[in-house]
Design an enzyme around this catalytic site. Structure first.
Site, PDB file in Angstrom:
ATOM      1  N   PHE A 150      11.045  44.001  -1.626  1.00 62.34           N
ATOM      2  CA  PHE A 150      12.646  44.943  -1.613  1.00 62.34           C
ATOM      3  C   PHE A 150      12.356  46.254  -1.504  1.00 62.34           C
ATOM      4  O   PHE A 150      13.050  46.840  -2.305  1.00 62.34           O
ATOM      5  CB  PHE A 150      13.156  44.422  -2.891  1.00 62.34           C
ATOM      6  CG  PHE A 150      13.410  42.830  -3.056  1.00 62.34           C
ATOM      7  CD1 PHE A 150      14.382  42.327  -2.499  1.00 62.34           C
ATOM      8  CD2 PHE A 150      12.448  42.110  -3.942  1.00 62.34           C
ATOM      9  CE1 PHE A 150      14.416  40.853  -2.492  1.00 62.34           C
ATOM     10  CE2 PHE A 150      12.597  41.040  -4.247  1.00 62.34           C
ATOM     11  CZ  PHE A 150      13.574  39.897  -3.369  1.00 62.34           C
ATOM     12  N   GLY A 258      22.336  49.494  10.132  1.00 69.43           N
ATOM     13  CA  GLY A 258      21.309  49.656  11.123  1.00 69.43           C
ATOM     14  C   GLY A 258      20.081  49.197  10.775  1.00 69.43           C
ATOM     15  O   GLY A 258      19.941  48.765   9.569  1.00 69.43           O
ATOM     16  N   CYS A 261      15.887  45.646   9.257  1.00 66.21           N
ATOM     17  CA  CYS A 261      15.926  44.559   8.190  1.00 66.21           C
ATOM     18  C   CYS A 261      17.338  44.040   7.946  1.00 66.21           C
ATOM     19  O   CYS A 261      17.371  42.646   8.452  1.00 66.21           O
ATOM     20  CB  CYS A 261      15.565  45.253   6.879  1.00 66.21           C
ATOM     21  SG  CYS A 261      14.045  46.240   6.721  1.00 66.21           S
TER      22      CYS A 261
END
Ligand code: UGA
Length: 433
Positions: A150, A258, A261
Site C-alpha cells: 500500500f 493518473g 496504479c
C-alpha cells in the site's frame, strides 16, 4: 531473518530496503544488470523520499545485497517476495507474465520449502495459478501467500515504515508464523497485522485502490454540479469530508487520477468482474468520469482562448502527482499532446519529471522545457497548472502578471486562491469552483 526480494523496481526496491532497515538480511534479485552497479553503490534509480539514504546505510551495515543470479536468490532464503511488474495488457487485464516467470524460476531452482509472497498487485486467485505452475515443475513443498503493498509514490518509504495496516493472506499456520516474524518490528510498535485467506488479501488490494479511484471520480462528478450551479467544490469537499464516516482524504477535485496504479487496477478489476460475469458498471463509470476530466479541461482551455494556434501556453506540472518524477498515465501526457496538436507553442516546467516527460514528448519545434517556473512564463498567453506541486501553491502573482502576455490561468488542481485571482485581475479558470 533472511529474505529474498525479486524485482528492484519501485515496489521491490522499497520493500527490500525497508525490510533491511528493520533488521532483516535481504538479497534483492533483478533480471538484468541495468542499474545493478548503481544499486550496489547506493544510488537509487528511482526518486523516492529517503530511499537513497536508507539504501546507503543498509549497504554499509551489510544488510542488503543485489544480484541477477536467480539460483543464488532462491538458495538465499525460504521467504521470497515477488515484486515484479504487473502492467495492463491490451485488454486492460493485469499482465502476469513476469510473476509466472519468477514462479517457474523459483520452482526450478528450489531444493527445500519456500514461501512465495505476492507483493505485486495480482488479481484474485492468481495464487492458484502460481501453485499450478510450480506443482508442474517441483514436488518439493511450497506455499503461496499474498501480502499486498500500500505504498503511495513519493511517500512510499514512510508508508512502508508506518503502515495503516499490513495485510497478509495465508493458508497455513507455518506461513502465518513466518509473517509474524517478518513483521515483528512493526507489530511490536503497534502497527496492525491483518491475517486473512489468500484470495481475500488479493481482493483487499484492488478493493482499496478502486475505492480511492471511485472517491476521486465521485467528487469530480459533484464538481461538475458545482460548476453548473455556481457552488464551490472546495466548500462541498470540506463539508462532506468532515463526516468521519467519509473522511477528508481523496476528495480533491480536479484533473482526476493518473499514475501506474489506480488506472491499471480499476481496469484490471473491470476485467475481473467481466470474467466472473458480475456487473462492473460502477467501475466503468469511475474510469469514464476520470477520462472526461482531461477532455473537459482541454476543451475549457480551447473555448476560453478562442484560437490556440500560434499562442504560447505554459504548463506547470507534468508528473501524475507531486513529489514524484513518474508520468505514467499522467493527465499532462494527454493534455500536452492535444495542445501540441492544436498548434500552440508550449513551454513546459516540472520540478522532477522533465526528463521522463521529454522522453515521451521530446523538445522540438513548438515544445521547450524550462528549469525555472517563472522563466517558462515569459510572453505566455496562458498558464496551465496540471500537477499540484507545493511550489505552485503560492507563487508571486505580480511577477506572473508582469511576465505573461495575457493573464489567463487554467488551474487543473484548484490550488490557487480564487478570490486572490479575481483581486489580481487574472482570467482564472478552475474545476468545480
Ligand atoms: C496508489 C494508492 O494510493 C496506494 O495506496 C497504492 O499502494 C498504490 O496506488 C499502488 O497500488 O501501488 P499512487 O498511485 O502512488 O498510490 O498515488 P495516489 O496518491 O493514490 O494518487 C493517485 C492519483 O490520484 C494522482 O494522480 C493524484 O493526483 C490523484 N488524486 C489523489 C486526485 O485527483 N484527488 C485526490 O483527492 C487524491
Amino acid at each position: 531473518m533472511k529474505i529474498t526480494v525479486i524485482g528492484a523496481g519501485y515496489v521491490g526496491l522499497v520493500t527490500a530496503v525497508c525490510l533491511a532497515e528493520v533488521g532483516h538480511e535481504v538479497l534483492c534479485a533483478k533480471k538484468t544488470t541495468r542499474n545493478l552497479d548503481k544499486l550496489r553503490n547506493g544510488i537509487s534509480p528511482i526518486y523516492e523520499l529517503g530511499l537513497t539514504e536508507m539504501l546507503q546505510s543498509n549497504l554499509k551495515r551489510g544488510r542488503i545485497e543485489f544480484t541477477t543470479d536467480m539460483e543464488k536468490a532462491v538458495e538465499f532464503s525460504d521467504v521470497i517476495f515477488i515484486c515484479v511488474g504487473t502492467p495492463s495488457n491490451q485488454k486492460g487485464e493485469a499482465d502476469l507474465d513476469q510473476v509466472f516467470e519468477v514462479s517457474r524460476s523459483v520452482a526450478e531452482h528450489m531444493d527445500r520449502y519456500k514461501l512465495l509472497i505476492e507483493k505485486s498487485t495480482v488479481p484474485v486467485n492468481t495464487h492458484q495459478k502460481i501453485e499450478k505452475i510450480m506443482s508442474s515443475i517441483t514436488d518439493i513443498e511450497f506455499e503461496v501467500a499474498s501480502n499486498p503493498e500500500f505504498l503511495s509514490e513519493g511517500n512510499s518509504v514512510h508508508n512502508f515504515m508506518h503502515p495503516h495496516r499490513i495485510v497478509v493472506g495465508v493458508a497455513s499456520e507455518r506461513a502465518r508464523k513466518i509473517f509474524q516474524e517478518i513483521y515483528e518490528p512493526f507489530t511490536s510498535e503497534g502497527y496492525p497485522l491483518l491475517f486473512s485467506d489468500v484470495a481475500s488479501a488479493e481482493i483487499i488490494k484492488y478493493a482499496s485502490n478502486a475505492f480511492l479511484a471511485i472517491k476521486i471520480s465521485y467528487i469530480n462528478m459533484i464538481a461538475d454540479l458545482c460548476e453548473k450551479t455556481g457552488a464551490n467544490i472546495d466548500y462541498v469537499s470540506r463539508g462532506v469530508g468532515l463526516d468521519h464516516r467519509i473522511g477528508d482524504k481523496f476528495l480533491d477535485a480536479g484533473l482526476g487520477y493518473g499514475g501506474s496504479c489506480l488506472p491499471k487496477d480499476v481496469n484490471a478489476l473491470i476485467e475481473t468482474y467481466q470474467e466472473y460475469q458480475l456487473d462492473n458498471g460502477l467501475l466503468v463509470e469511475t474510469r469514464k468520469i476520470n477520462q472526461q476530466r482531461r477532455e473537459k479541461f482541454y476543451e475549457d482551455i480551447m473555448e476560453a482562448l478562442e484560437k490556440v494556434d500560434g499562442k504560447t501556453i505554459t504548463i506547470w506540472g507534468l508528473a501524475f502527482k507531486p513529489n514524484t518524477d513518474d508520468i505514467r498515465a499522467a493527465p499532462a501526457v494527454d493534455i500536452v499532446q492535444k495542445l501540441k496538436e492544436s498548434g500552440a507553442k508550449l513551454k513546459l516546467y516540472d520540478p522532477q519529471a522533465k526528463e521522463n516527460f521529454s522522453r515521451k514528448i521530446p523538445e522540438e519545434g513548438n515544445i521547450t522545457y524550462y528549469q525555472d517556473k517563472y522563466e517558462a512564463l515569459e510572453d505566455s498567453d496562458a498558464l496551465v497548472i496540471i500537477t499540484d506541486w507545493k511550489e505552485f501553491e503560492e507563487p508571486d502573482m505580480d511577477k506572473i502578471k508582469e511576465l505573461m502576455n495575457s493573464p489567463n490561468i487554467f488551474d487543473g488542481r484548484n490550488i490557487l486562491d480564487k478570490e486572490l485571482m479575481a483581486q489580481k485581475e487574472f482570467n482564472y479558470y478552475s474545476m468545480g469552483r
